[in-house]
Design an enzyme around this catalytic site. Structure first.
Site, PDB file in Angstrom:
ATOM      1  N   ASP A  69      18.783 150.662  15.576  1.00  0.00           N
ATOM      2  CA  ASP A  69      17.991 151.828  15.212  1.00  0.00           C
ATOM      3  C   ASP A  69      18.654 153.068  15.792  1.00  0.00           C
ATOM      4  O   ASP A  69      19.071 153.065  16.956  1.00  0.00           O
ATOM      5  CB  ASP A  69      16.562 151.715  15.746  1.00  0.00           C
ATOM      6  CG  ASP A  69      15.551 152.400  14.837  1.00  0.00           C
ATOM      7  OD1 ASP A  69      15.836 153.529  14.402  1.00  0.00           O
ATOM      8  OD2 ASP A  69      14.491 151.821  14.577  1.00  0.00           O
ATOM      9  N   ASP A 111      10.796 144.088  11.445  1.00  0.00           N
ATOM     10  CA  ASP A 111      11.383 145.016  12.404  1.00  0.00           C
ATOM     11  C   ASP A 111      12.789 144.629  12.833  1.00  0.00           C
ATOM     12  O   ASP A 111      13.581 145.482  13.224  1.00  0.00           O
ATOM     13  CB  ASP A 111      10.486 145.108  13.647  1.00  0.00           C
ATOM     14  CG  ASP A 111       9.106 145.643  13.305  1.00  0.00           C
ATOM     15  OD1 ASP A 111       9.027 146.805  12.878  1.00  0.00           O
ATOM     16  OD2 ASP A 111       8.125 144.897  13.432  1.00  0.00           O
ATOM     17  N   ASP A 171      11.842 147.349  18.632  1.00  0.00           N
ATOM     18  CA  ASP A 171      11.893 146.346  17.560  1.00  0.00           C
ATOM     19  C   ASP A 171      11.886 144.927  18.108  1.00  0.00           C
ATOM     20  O   ASP A 171      11.342 144.010  17.484  1.00  0.00           O
ATOM     21  CB  ASP A 171      13.137 146.561  16.698  1.00  0.00           C
ATOM     22  CG  ASP A 171      13.004 147.762  15.772  1.00  0.00           C
ATOM     23  OD1 ASP A 171      11.865 148.198  15.535  1.00  0.00           O
ATOM     24  OD2 ASP A 171      14.036 148.250  15.290  1.00  0.00           O
ATOM     25  N   LYS A 225      14.248 158.668   8.566  1.00  0.00           N
ATOM     26  CA  LYS A 225      14.290 157.478   7.712  1.00  0.00           C
ATOM     27  C   LYS A 225      14.302 157.857   6.232  1.00  0.00           C
ATOM     28  O   LYS A 225      13.630 158.801   5.814  1.00  0.00           O
ATOM     29  CB  LYS A 225      13.058 156.590   7.964  1.00  0.00           C
ATOM     30  CG  LYS A 225      13.228 155.586   9.091  1.00  0.00           C
ATOM     31  CD  LYS A 225      12.060 154.614   9.095  1.00  0.00           C
ATOM     32  CE  LYS A 225      12.264 153.490  10.093  1.00  0.00           C
ATOM     33  NZ  LYS A 225      11.173 152.501  10.034  1.00  0.00           N
ATOM     34  N   CYS A 261      12.425 159.293  13.908  1.00  0.00           N
ATOM     35  CA  CYS A 261      12.204 158.346  12.808  1.00  0.00           C
ATOM     36  C   CYS A 261      11.844 159.048  11.502  1.00  0.00           C
ATOM     37  O   CYS A 261      11.797 158.408  10.450  1.00  0.00           O
ATOM     38  CB  CYS A 261      11.126 157.339  13.191  1.00  0.00           C
ATOM     39  SG  CYS A 261      11.695 156.140  14.423  1.00  0.00           S
ATOM     40  N   GLY A 290      29.464 150.093  23.176  1.00  0.00           N
ATOM     41  CA  GLY A 290      29.024 150.810  21.988  1.00  0.00           C
ATOM     42  C   GLY A 290      30.181 151.353  21.190  1.00  0.00           C
ATOM     43  O   GLY A 290      31.333 150.958  21.365  1.00  0.00           O
ATOM     44  N   HIS A 291      29.864 152.303  20.321  1.00  0.00           N
ATOM     45  CA  HIS A 291      30.873 152.904  19.445  1.00  0.00           C
ATOM     46  C   HIS A 291      30.473 154.347  19.177  1.00  0.00           C
ATOM     47  O   HIS A 291      29.292 154.663  19.064  1.00  0.00           O
ATOM     48  CB  HIS A 291      30.973 152.137  18.131  1.00  0.00           C
ATOM     49  CG  HIS A 291      32.061 152.637  17.224  1.00  0.00           C
ATOM     50  ND1 HIS A 291      33.390 152.506  17.529  1.00  0.00           N
ATOM     51  CD2 HIS A 291      32.001 153.298  16.041  1.00  0.00           C
ATOM     52  CE1 HIS A 291      34.122 153.049  16.565  1.00  0.00           C
ATOM     53  NE2 HIS A 291      33.303 153.541  15.647  1.00  0.00           N
ATOM     54  N   SER A 292      31.480 155.237  19.078  1.00  0.00           N
ATOM     55  CA  SER A 292      31.205 156.650  18.847  1.00  0.00           C
ATOM     56  C   SER A 292      32.120 157.189  17.761  1.00  0.00           C
ATOM     57  O   SER A 292      33.251 156.728  17.591  1.00  0.00           O
ATOM     58  CB  SER A 292      31.408 157.452  20.137  1.00  0.00           C
ATOM     59  OG  SER A 292      32.750 157.301  20.600  1.00  0.00           O
TER      60      SER A 292
END
Length: 350
Positions: free
Chosen positions: A66, A49, A89, A18, A15, A137-139
């Site tokens: 995230d 969140d 979250d 960020k 994190c 998902g995605h890559s």
């Protein structure tokens, strides 16, 4: 396979990647007025969140995403930590996670794809622990490794918790100690002791499951998870968003084992300075507080940090009992209190 240290392939860590609060505020500025949607319970109008949407049956859909660059060297642990952080979250809103999809960026010419497979395995393990499927998902091929999740959850609307609904007099509780940014920086520099590494990974990979149970307590007025802006940054968001100020009892703030040892070596993440520059004008310290140490601890970027909870005094016993049920007895003492709005947003007391 030759041992590869993932943190050597990324500029940021967890994190701490960020974007700084002041920069993010500039990015989010817009003259575009979105159409009003009465069913959007939580959206861009607050720094919460996750988003929350009324499904029309007394239930809210909680949706979030995230992702970040590696905060540990081991690929499997990186996947676990990134997954737990994203799922947090939903817990921070008082919800129950339902389903997740993966977000993967991998430098396929720099790092073996077998490591990416281990990242996903770690994420699957944590999703299984949370009782949800990693459903897809995605890559993409990237210059640095990146991983995270998009997560959907559900919540009874009456149990939905926001980060800007605290009330004066509320007691503040924190469910994990601070210091992950400092320990992870020590790891990247090759000086983190083995015993401290085990503590670091265990904390960052642990789910904030208690959030769903806290959501059911009426006297929990506000809740958020402490992540990249540090304890100070997320407390400022909660207090300012609620049009209040907060007293923080510095000596009671829990700190991870080993953290002060590395502070003595001046090991501090770069993101700590970015955080401090963004909101230091909103904080004041009482006499007796070690300001130099507090400067390093309070803005320290946390990865999958604890839940920061604003609790009505009448509900304190119920929250303490719940913390004990979840094995969090050591966090059953308030670290601060919400007070009427003052000149500064956070007053740090000894």
């Amino acid at each position: 396979m030759e041992k590869i240290k993932l943190t050597q392939f990324s500029r940021g860590a967890g994190c701490g990647c960020k974007i700084a609060p002041a920069v993010l505020e500039e990015i989010l500025k817009t003259d575009n007025v979105q159409p009003f949607d009465k069913d959007l319970l939580v959206g861009n109008s607050s720094n919460d969140d996750a988003a929350a949407y009324d499904l029309g049956n007394g239930t809210a859909l909680i949706t979030t995403t995230d992702f970040f660059m590696p905060i540990v060297d081991d690929a499997y642990d990186f996947g676990r930590i990134a997954a737990a952080n994203a799922i947090s979250d939903v817990y921070a809103m008082g919800g129950r996670p339902l389903v997740a999809v993966a977000i993967l960026g991998w430098p396929v010419e720099k790092l073996p794809v077998a490591l990416a497979q281990q990242v996903l395995e770690g994420a699957r393990a944590v999703c299984t622990e949370a009782g949800i499927p990693l459903a897809g998902g995605h890559s993409i091929d990237t210059t640095e490794p990146v991983f995270g999740l998009a997560v959907n959850g559900l919540c009874n609307i009456d149990h939905l918790k926001k980060n800007n609904t605290a009330r004066a007099g509320n007691l503040l509780f924190l469910t994990k100690p601070v210091g992950t940014g400092i320990l992870s920086t020590a790891q990247k520099r090759g000086v983190l002791k083995e015993e401290h590494e085990a503590i670091l990974i265990a904390q960052m990979a642990s789910l904030n499951k208690i959030g769903e149970a806290l959501g059911k307590i009426q006297g929990v007025n506000a809740m958020t998870d402490v992540t990249g802006f540090g304890l100070a940054g997320h407390l400022i968001e909660m207090a300012a968003g609620s049009d209040l100020s907060a007293e923080l009892y510095y000596s009671i703030v829990p700190v991870m084992a080993g953290v002060r040892e590395y502070l003595a070596q001046r090991i501090v993440p770069d993101a700590t300075y970015r955080n401090w520059n963004a909101y230091s004008n909103k904080i004041i310290f009482d006499a007796g507080v070690d300001v130099m140490e507090a400067f390093s601890l309070l803005p320290d970027p946390q990865t999958n940090g604890g839940l920061l909870i604003a609790v009505d005094e009448a509900a304190e016993a119920e929250v303490v009992q719940l913390l004990q049920q979840f094995g969090l007895d050591i966090f059953a003492q308030p670290i601060g209190k919400m007070i009427p709005k003052q000149e500064k947003v956070v007053i740090v007391k000894q």
